[in-house]
Design an enzyme around this catalytic site. Structure first.
Site, PDB file in Angstrom:
ATOM      1  N   GLY A  13       0.826  -1.207   0.000  1.00  0.00           N
ATOM      2  CA  GLY A  13       0.000   0.000   0.000  1.00  0.00           C
ATOM      3  C   GLY A  13       0.861   1.257   0.000  1.00  0.00           C
ATOM      4  O   GLY A  13       2.101   1.188   0.010  1.00  0.00           O
ATOM      5  N   GLY A  26       2.650   1.596   3.517  1.00  0.00           N
ATOM      6  CA  GLY A  26       3.452   0.384   3.717  1.00  0.00           C
ATOM      7  C   GLY A  26       4.659   0.342   2.797  1.00  0.00           C
ATOM      8  O   GLY A  26       5.765  -0.020   3.229  1.00  0.00           O
ATOM      9  N   TYR A  39     -15.707   3.227   8.367  1.00  0.00           N
ATOM     10  CA  TYR A  39     -14.245   3.189   8.462  1.00  0.00           C
ATOM     11  C   TYR A  39     -13.800   3.704   9.831  1.00  0.00           C
ATOM     12  O   TYR A  39     -12.973   3.084  10.519  1.00  0.00           O
ATOM     13  CB  TYR A  39     -13.679   4.058   7.331  1.00  0.00           C
ATOM     14  CG  TYR A  39     -12.196   4.316   7.358  1.00  0.00           C
ATOM     15  CD1 TYR A  39     -11.298   3.360   6.887  1.00  0.00           C
ATOM     16  CD2 TYR A  39     -11.680   5.537   7.803  1.00  0.00           C
ATOM     17  CE1 TYR A  39      -9.923   3.613   6.881  1.00  0.00           C
ATOM     18  CE2 TYR A  39     -10.320   5.794   7.794  1.00  0.00           C
ATOM     19  CZ  TYR A  39      -9.446   4.836   7.332  1.00  0.00           C
ATOM     20  OH  TYR A  39      -8.102   5.095   7.323  1.00  0.00           O
ATOM     21  N   LYS A  88     -11.863   1.931  13.049  1.00  0.00           N
ATOM     22  CA  LYS A  88     -10.625   2.480  13.625  1.00  0.00           C
ATOM     23  C   LYS A  88     -10.762   2.662  15.144  1.00  0.00           C
ATOM     24  O   LYS A  88      -9.849   2.350  15.891  1.00  0.00           O
ATOM     25  CB  LYS A  88     -10.293   3.844  12.999  1.00  0.00           C
ATOM     26  CG  LYS A  88      -9.644   3.769  11.638  1.00  0.00           C
ATOM     27  CD  LYS A  88      -8.225   3.250  11.705  1.00  0.00           C
ATOM     28  CE  LYS A  88      -7.534   3.228  10.376  1.00  0.00           C
ATOM     29  NZ  LYS A  88      -6.414   2.276  10.333  1.00  0.00           N
ATOM     30  N   THR A 127      -2.521  12.545   9.669  1.00  0.00           N
ATOM     31  CA  THR A 127      -3.444  13.392   8.926  1.00  0.00           C
ATOM     32  C   THR A 127      -3.523  12.875   7.479  1.00  0.00           C
ATOM     33  O   THR A 127      -2.906  11.862   7.136  1.00  0.00           O
ATOM     34  CB  THR A 127      -2.994  14.866   8.996  1.00  0.00           C
ATOM     35  OG1 THR A 127      -4.071  15.674   8.562  1.00  0.00           O
ATOM     36  CG2 THR A 127      -1.765  15.143   8.130  1.00  0.00           C
ATOM     37  N   ARG A 177      -7.345  15.037 -12.652  1.00  0.00           N
ATOM     38  CA  ARG A 177      -8.216  15.941 -13.431  1.00  0.00           C
ATOM     39  C   ARG A 177      -7.407  17.003 -14.162  1.00  0.00           C
ATOM     40  O   ARG A 177      -7.665  17.307 -15.321  1.00  0.00           O
ATOM     41  CB  ARG A 177      -9.253  16.595 -12.507  1.00  0.00           C
ATOM     42  CG  ARG A 177     -10.348  15.593 -12.109  1.00  0.00           C
ATOM     43  CD  ARG A 177     -11.402  16.234 -11.269  1.00  0.00           C
ATOM     44  NE  ARG A 177     -12.099  17.290 -11.997  1.00  0.00           N
ATOM     45  CZ  ARG A 177     -12.787  18.256 -11.407  1.00  0.00           C
ATOM     46  NH1 ARG A 177     -12.876  18.316 -10.108  1.00  0.00           N
ATOM     47  NH2 ARG A 177     -13.403  19.153 -12.133  1.00  0.00           N
ATOM     48  N   TRP A 205     -15.618  21.860  -6.988  1.00  0.00           N
ATOM     49  CA  TRP A 205     -16.840  21.967  -6.186  1.00  0.00           C
ATOM     50  C   TRP A 205     -16.621  22.873  -4.985  1.00  0.00           C
ATOM     51  O   TRP A 205     -15.591  22.786  -4.323  1.00  0.00           O
ATOM     52  CB  TRP A 205     -17.235  20.584  -5.675  1.00  0.00           C
ATOM     53  CG  TRP A 205     -18.061  19.810  -6.657  1.00  0.00           C
ATOM     54  CD1 TRP A 205     -17.994  19.883  -8.009  1.00  0.00           C
ATOM     55  CD2 TRP A 205     -19.061  18.848  -6.342  1.00  0.00           C
ATOM     56  NE1 TRP A 205     -18.886  19.017  -8.565  1.00  0.00           N
ATOM     57  CE2 TRP A 205     -19.561  18.367  -7.568  1.00  0.00           C
ATOM     58  CE3 TRP A 205     -19.590  18.332  -5.157  1.00  0.00           C
ATOM     59  CZ2 TRP A 205     -20.566  17.397  -7.632  1.00  0.00           C
ATOM     60  CZ3 TRP A 205     -20.583  17.367  -5.222  1.00  0.00           C
ATOM     61  CH2 TRP A 205     -21.068  16.912  -6.457  1.00  0.00           C
ATOM     62  N   ARG A 239      -7.352  22.556   4.800  1.00  0.00           N
ATOM     63  CA  ARG A 239      -6.965  21.166   5.036  1.00  0.00           C
ATOM     64  C   ARG A 239      -5.465  21.065   5.264  1.00  0.00           C
ATOM     65  O   ARG A 239      -4.707  21.976   4.919  1.00  0.00           O
ATOM     66  CB  ARG A 239      -7.328  20.284   3.822  1.00  0.00           C
ATOM     67  CG  ARG A 239      -8.830  20.183   3.539  1.00  0.00           C
ATOM     68  CD  ARG A 239      -9.547  19.358   4.598  1.00  0.00           C
ATOM     69  NE  ARG A 239     -10.972  19.226   4.330  1.00  0.00           N
ATOM     70  CZ  ARG A 239     -11.921  20.048   4.793  1.00  0.00           C
ATOM     71  NH1 ARG A 239     -11.587  21.088   5.547  1.00  0.00           N
ATOM     72  NH2 ARG A 239     -13.194  19.844   4.522  1.00  0.00           N
ATOM     73  N   ASP A 248     -19.565  22.881   0.537  1.00  0.00           N
ATOM     74  CA  ASP A 248     -18.215  22.758   1.090  1.00  0.00           C
ATOM     75  C   ASP A 248     -18.262  21.679   2.170  1.00  0.00           C
ATOM     76  O   ASP A 248     -19.293  21.477   2.793  1.00  0.00           O
ATOM     77  CB  ASP A 248     -17.816  24.070   1.794  1.00  0.00           C
ATOM     78  CG  ASP A 248     -17.312  25.105   0.806  1.00  0.00           C
ATOM     79  OD1 ASP A 248     -16.864  24.716  -0.288  1.00  0.00           O
ATOM     80  OD2 ASP A 248     -17.370  26.307   1.148  1.00  0.00           O
TER      81      ASP A 248
HETATM   82  N1  LIG Z   1      -3.863   7.258   3.310  1.00  0.00           N
HETATM   83  C1  LIG Z   1      -4.152   8.098   4.293  1.00  0.00           C
HETATM   84  O1  LIG Z   1      -4.412   9.297   4.071  1.00  0.00           O
HETATM   85  C2  LIG Z   1      -4.150   7.598   5.731  1.00  0.00           C
HETATM   86  C3  LIG Z   1      -4.317   8.554   6.764  1.00  0.00           C
HETATM   87  C4  LIG Z   1      -4.355   8.104   8.060  1.00  0.00           C
HETATM   88  C5  LIG Z   1      -4.233   6.758   8.359  1.00  0.00           C
HETATM   89  N2  LIG Z   1      -4.066   5.860   7.355  1.00  0.00           N
HETATM   90  C6  LIG Z   1      -3.953   4.430   7.720  1.00  0.00           C
HETATM   91  O2  LIG Z   1      -2.665   3.946   7.338  1.00  0.00           O
HETATM   92  C7  LIG Z   1      -2.767   2.565   6.948  1.00  0.00           C
HETATM   93  C8  LIG Z   1      -2.218   2.401   5.541  1.00  0.00           C
HETATM   94  O3  LIG Z   1      -2.964   3.209   4.638  1.00  0.00           O
HETATM   95  P1  LIG Z   1      -2.603   3.320   3.066  1.00  0.00           P
HETATM   96  O4  LIG Z   1      -3.103   4.635   2.619  1.00  0.00           O
HETATM   97  O5  LIG Z   1      -1.200   2.913   2.851  1.00  0.00           O
HETATM   98  O6  LIG Z   1      -3.578   2.207   2.471  1.00  0.00           O
HETATM   99  P2  LIG Z   1      -3.524   1.490   1.020  1.00  0.00           P
HETATM  100  O7  LIG Z   1      -2.587   2.176   0.118  1.00  0.00           O
HETATM  101  O8  LIG Z   1      -4.950   1.316   0.585  1.00  0.00           O
HETATM  102  O9  LIG Z   1      -2.916   0.056   1.354  1.00  0.00           O
HETATM  103  C9  LIG Z   1      -3.656  -0.901   2.058  1.00  0.00           C
HETATM  104  C10 LIG Z   1      -2.865  -2.185   2.106  1.00  0.00           C
HETATM  105  O10 LIG Z   1      -3.631  -3.179   2.805  1.00  0.00           O
HETATM  106  C11 LIG Z   1      -3.625  -4.383   2.047  1.00  0.00           C
HETATM  107  N3  LIG Z   1      -4.824  -5.150   2.345  1.00  0.00           N
HETATM  108  C12 LIG Z   1      -6.116  -4.772   2.178  1.00  0.00           C
HETATM  109  N4  LIG Z   1      -6.940  -5.786   2.547  1.00  0.00           N
HETATM  110  C13 LIG Z   1      -6.132  -6.802   2.978  1.00  0.00           C
HETATM  111  C14 LIG Z   1      -6.388  -8.109   3.477  1.00  0.00           C
HETATM  112  N5  LIG Z   1      -7.658  -8.568   3.629  1.00  0.00           N
HETATM  113  N6  LIG Z   1      -5.340  -8.890   3.826  1.00  0.00           N
HETATM  114  C15 LIG Z   1      -4.061  -8.431   3.663  1.00  0.00           C
HETATM  115  N7  LIG Z   1      -3.754  -7.218   3.190  1.00  0.00           N
HETATM  116  C16 LIG Z   1      -4.790  -6.414   2.839  1.00  0.00           C
HETATM  117  C17 LIG Z   1      -3.595  -3.896   0.602  1.00  0.00           C
HETATM  118  O11 LIG Z   1      -3.184  -4.938  -0.258  1.00  0.00           O
HETATM  119  P3  LIG Z   1      -3.928  -5.069  -1.729  1.00  0.00           P
HETATM  120  O12 LIG Z   1      -3.804  -3.711  -2.348  1.00  0.00           O
HETATM  121  O13 LIG Z   1      -3.174  -6.140  -2.405  1.00  0.00           O
HETATM  122  O14 LIG Z   1      -5.359  -5.399  -1.401  1.00  0.00           O
HETATM  123  C18 LIG Z   1      -2.544  -2.782   0.719  1.00  0.00           C
HETATM  124  O15 LIG Z   1      -1.245  -3.330   0.745  1.00  0.00           O
HETATM  125  C19 LIG Z   1      -4.256   2.198   7.109  1.00  0.00           C
HETATM  126  O16 LIG Z   1      -4.472   1.665   8.385  1.00  0.00           O
HETATM  127  C20 LIG Z   1      -4.951   3.539   7.011  1.00  0.00           C
HETATM  128  O17 LIG Z   1      -6.188   3.521   7.665  1.00  0.00           O
HETATM  129  C21 LIG Z   1      -4.012   6.245   6.037  1.00  0.00           C
END
Ligand SMILES: NC(=O)c1ccc[n+]([C@@H]2O[C@H](COP(=O)([O-])OP(=O)(O)OC[C@H]3O[C@@H](n4cnc5c(N)ncnc54)[C@H](OP(=O)(O)O)[C@@H]3O)[C@@H](O)[C@H]2O)c1
Length: 312
Positions: free
Chosen positions: A14, A17, A137, A141, A165, A188, A203, A210, A270
């Site tokens: 991800g 990650g 979601y 959490k 954030t 876009r 929009w 933010r 907004d």
């Molecule tokens: N992005 C943000 O703005 C943000 C902000 C605050 C907190 N977070 C938190 O940070 C963490 C990482 O976020 P991210 O943005 O990196 O998410 P992401 O890019 O959507 O990555 C999610 C990862 O989880 C894996 N995954 C999903 N379902 C799974 C399953 N059933 N078993 C094993 N692996 C699975 C996905 O693999 P596949 O793609 O192969 O399914 C992918 O590697 C999350 O907990 C998120 O809530 C994110």
């Protein structure tokens, strides 16, 4: 965190990650496990337990989750709440049984109440109603946060819970069904540039404020907290820099090289007027973000639209 530790990253393909994996590789940690989703579906309790029992990780970054923007949250609330709740329960329980030394589980800024006092301090958690558009979601959490804190209290586990954030950067999701504001706007403006469109309509009034943090900064903060933070109280990760949606659009257009007009459709609603985290607790521990918004947007655009290079 020692070089000899076995470190498990879930969700290593991800956005956050893969940034963390790159950073741990740069820092030469030799024992990093990063099982792909296809190999280890964390919704499967038996497989998850067996994986932990076999590999016995010392440190875990549990970053696997079902994540998305308003559209995906609205369309798939059942999948969001089921997948996230089951994954974190399986991971925490497997970590407990296999004797993991320390586990990091991220909450999220959107877990805070919709009308939380700004900038949002950690004490605001559960001090009001959650934003309805991402309630499934956020509820998962909150369940994860309370579960992590309960495991810390009852079993003495070292659980840490950062609250990042809005995160953006290399590896972001550009799928229009799931994307957040930065990849959506970047796509876009890129399309408008390609098609020589004279204007792009945004929009709302463009005035909501933010905060955004580049993904490599979040990965660096996670490592910093894994090494330096031992409380199971949640801790915010942000930049404490705010930008209006209108100014953000201007910066993205500049990075993309789109020279047409940005038109505001003020008949559209907004969102919340201001959303920014108070990250002073983290800053007081000695950590600060390094990558400016301009630099982060540039890296992201070049990676996704120009180099098309793989994330890892
Ligand atoms: N992005 C943000 O703005 C943000 C902000 C605050 C907190 N977070 C938190 O940070 C963490 C990482 O976020 P991210 O943005 O990196 O998410 P992401 O890019 O959507 O990555 C999610 C990862 O989880 C894996 N995954 C999903 N379902 C799974 C399953 N059933 N078993 C094993 N692996 C699975 C996905 O693999 P596949 O793609 O192969 O399914 C992918 O590697 C999350 O907990 C998120 O809530 C994110």
């Amino acid at each position: 965190m020692r070089q000899s530790d076995t470190i498990l990253i879930t969700g290593a393909s991800g956005m956050i990650g893969s940034a963390l994996l790159r950073k741990l590789q740069e820092e030469s940690y030799p024992h990093v496990l990063a099982p792909p989703h296809a190999e280890l579906d964390l919704r499967n309790t038996k497989l998850t337990g067996e994986y932990f029992a076999r590999h016995k990780p010392d440190r875990v970054f549990h970053l696997a989750a079902r994540v998305g923007g308003i559209h995906a949250n609205h369309k798939y609330p059942g999948q969001f709440i089921y997948d996230n709740t089951v994954m974190q329960a399986n991971v925490f329980e497997a970590a407990r049984k296999s004797g993991v030394r320390k586990l990091l589980f991220p909450g999220s800024a959107c877990t805070y109440p919709r009308l939380a006092a700004q900038p949002v301090q950690e004490k605001e958690l559960m001090n009001g109603l959650i934003e309805p558009t991402n309630i499934a979601y956020a509820a998962a959490k909150i369940n994860g946060i309370i579960m992590a804190q309960s495991y810390a209290r009852e079993y003495g586990m070292h659980m840490i819970i950062p609250m990042p954030t809005n995160t953006y950067g290399i590896g972001d999701n550009f799928n229009p069904e799931a994307s957040h504001v930065i990849p959506a706007l970047m796509q876009r403006f890129h399309d408008a540039k390609q098609k020589l469109l004279p204007e792009v309509v945004l929009w709302g009034s463009g005035s909501p404020l933010r905060e955004f943090i580049y993904v490599d900064d979040v990965a660096a903060a996670f490592i910093f907290l894994m090494q330096n933070y031992d409380l199971h109280d949640i801790i915010n990760i942000g930049t404490m820099q705010e930008i209006s949606i209108n100014d953000l659009a201007g910066k993205i257009a500049e990075v993309v090289g789109y020279t047409g007009k940005i038109v505001l459709d003020v008949t559209k609603p907004d969102g919340t007027p201001r959303k920014v985290l108070d990250s002073s607790r983290l800053f007081d521990l000695g950590w600060k973000p390094q990558i400016t918004l301009e630099e982060g947007l540039k890296r992201m655009y070049e990676n996704h639209f120009i180099n098309q290079s793989p994330i890892l």
